[in-house]
Design a protein around this motif. Sequence first.
Motif, PDB file in Angstrom:
ATOM      1  N   ILE A   1       0.788  -1.206   0.278  1.00  0.00           N
ATOM      2  CA  ILE A   1      -0.092   0.043   0.053  1.00  0.00           C
ATOM      3  C   ILE A   1       0.775   1.271  -0.033  1.00  0.00           C
ATOM      4  O   ILE A   1       0.738   2.339  -0.889  1.00  0.00           O
ATOM      5  CB  ILE A   1      -0.979   0.067   1.185  1.00  0.00           C
ATOM      6  N   LEU A   2       2.005   1.246   0.851  1.00  0.00           N
ATOM      7  CA  LEU A   2       2.871   2.406   0.899  1.00  0.00           C
ATOM      8  C   LEU A   2       3.430   2.714  -0.258  1.00  0.00           C
ATOM      9  O   LEU A   2       3.525   3.859  -0.942  1.00  0.00           O
ATOM     10  CB  LEU A   2       3.756   2.220   1.918  1.00  0.00           C
ATOM     11  N   LEU A   3       3.988   1.494  -1.014  1.00  0.00           N
ATOM     12  CA  LEU A   3       4.450   1.869  -2.215  1.00  0.00           C
ATOM     13  C   LEU A   3       3.944   2.123  -3.394  1.00  0.00           C
ATOM     14  O   LEU A   3       4.168   2.891  -4.246  1.00  0.00           O
ATOM     15  CB  LEU A   3       5.251   0.138  -2.616  1.00  0.00           C
ATOM     16  N   HIS A   4       2.610   1.685  -3.430  1.00  0.00           N
ATOM     17  CA  HIS A   4       1.271   2.158  -4.293  1.00  0.00           C
ATOM     18  C   HIS A   4       1.201   3.469  -4.196  1.00  0.00           C
ATOM     19  O   HIS A   4       1.025   4.247  -5.230  1.00  0.00           O
ATOM     20  CB  HIS A   4       0.171   1.461  -4.222  1.00  0.00           C
ATOM     21  N   LEU A   5       0.947   3.955  -3.175  1.00  0.00           N
ATOM     22  CA  LEU A   5       0.700   5.129  -2.857  1.00  0.00           C
ATOM     23  C   LEU A   5       1.753   6.352  -2.965  1.00  0.00           C
ATOM     24  O   LEU A   5       1.555   7.624  -2.957  1.00  0.00           O
ATOM     25  CB  LEU A   5       0.007   5.481  -1.218  1.00  0.00           C
ATOM     26  N   MET A   6       3.045   5.904  -2.795  1.00  0.00           N
ATOM     27  CA  MET A   6       4.321   6.604  -2.857  1.00  0.00           C
ATOM     28  C   MET A   6       5.097   6.217  -4.059  1.00  0.00           C
ATOM     29  O   MET A   6       5.993   5.337  -3.700  1.00  0.00           O
ATOM     30  CB  MET A   6       4.926   6.877  -1.584  1.00  0.00           C
ATOM     31  N   PRO A   7       4.945   6.338  -5.271  1.00  0.00           N
ATOM     32  CA  PRO A   7       5.583   5.779  -6.278  1.00  0.00           C
ATOM     33  C   PRO A   7       7.137   6.246  -6.172  1.00  0.00           C
ATOM     34  O   PRO A   7       7.924   5.246  -6.588  1.00  0.00           O
ATOM     35  CB  PRO A   7       4.829   6.418  -7.463  1.00  0.00           C
ATOM     36  N   ARG A   8       7.500   7.335  -5.783  1.00  0.00           N
ATOM     37  CA  ARG A   8       8.843   7.583  -5.748  1.00  0.00           C
ATOM     38  C   ARG A   8       9.739   6.647  -4.887  1.00  0.00           C
ATOM     39  O   ARG A   8      10.753   6.253  -5.001  1.00  0.00           O
ATOM     40  CB  ARG A   8       9.103   8.977  -5.245  1.00  0.00           C
ATOM     41  N   ALA A   9       8.909   6.316  -3.577  1.00  0.00           N
ATOM     42  CA  ALA A   9       9.588   5.468  -2.715  1.00  0.00           C
ATOM     43  C   ALA A   9       9.681   4.158  -3.240  1.00  0.00           C
ATOM     44  O   ALA A   9      10.523   3.360  -2.947  1.00  0.00           O
ATOM     45  CB  ALA A   9       8.738   5.348  -1.262  1.00  0.00           C
ATOM     46  N   LYS A  10       8.865   3.687  -4.029  1.00  0.00           N
ATOM     47  CA  LYS A  10       8.729   2.409  -4.500  1.00  0.00           C
ATOM     48  C   LYS A  10      10.145   2.071  -5.359  1.00  0.00           C
ATOM     49  O   LYS A  10      10.818   0.976  -5.473  1.00  0.00           O
ATOM     50  CB  LYS A  10       7.658   2.177  -5.612  1.00  0.00           C
TER      51      LYS A  10
END
Length: 260
Positions: A81-90
């Motif tokens: 969920i976090l990586l989906h909502l924060m593409p740059r962090a992905k």
Amino acid sequence: MRRISSWSVIPPLLAILAILVVWQLAVSLFDIRDWVLPSPLQIIQEGMDIYPRLLGHGLATIQIALGGFALGVGVGLLLAILLHLMPRAKESIYPLMVLSQNVPIIALAPLLVLWFGFGTLPKILIITLVCFFPVAVSLIDGFRQTNPTLLNYMQMIGASRRQIFFKLEWPSALPYFFSGLKISATYSVMGAVIAEWLGAQEGLGVFMTVASSAFRTDQVFVAIFVIMAISLLLFGFIMLMEKWLVPWNTDRKGADDDDE
């Protein structure tokens, strides 16, 4: 659909039965020693004889397997969920997730024991490390498969990011989430056994180690069959949950089967 589902179970059962029959005949015809390869009937008899002792070891393995599985699913779900909502962090975190799966568990496990002792915590961490990755990767792929037409429509009518996530992205990703759960469920039991090899007082991993040291091959096979049974039960339970929580996906699969 029920008839098709029932018939789909018969071929694997027949295949398993055929393997057991060939196995039994091979042991009898070639006079293979018990400590090399026991027959299926000997394994079944041994399992019945040691059932009380085996039950305690099995319950201990199930306990830590479920604990690590639950924690692994939670970590994988949160990361996805976090990586989906924060593409740059992905871009920075996703490669680290992949690298975490390239670290041999056999090499990492002694370090966890050294850092956290011989208690339950290092075993739970080992199972978590094995289980979180399939859930996270499957769910990330599920979010990626969201229907772009519906996404554009919801954005056009002014839907908030929260509404888009819970009403469109999350439901469309649920089938992928359950696919990851099925994989993690089977990994959790094997992860528990590996964790018990490193130091535990009870569990199927301990039972297998003692039996192997005593050249009790029949007991090793009993433990293997119990591990397989536990994995299948977890897998089946998740399939039932999927049919209950994601009925549109199971209905679509049934329709595809009917078309074929």
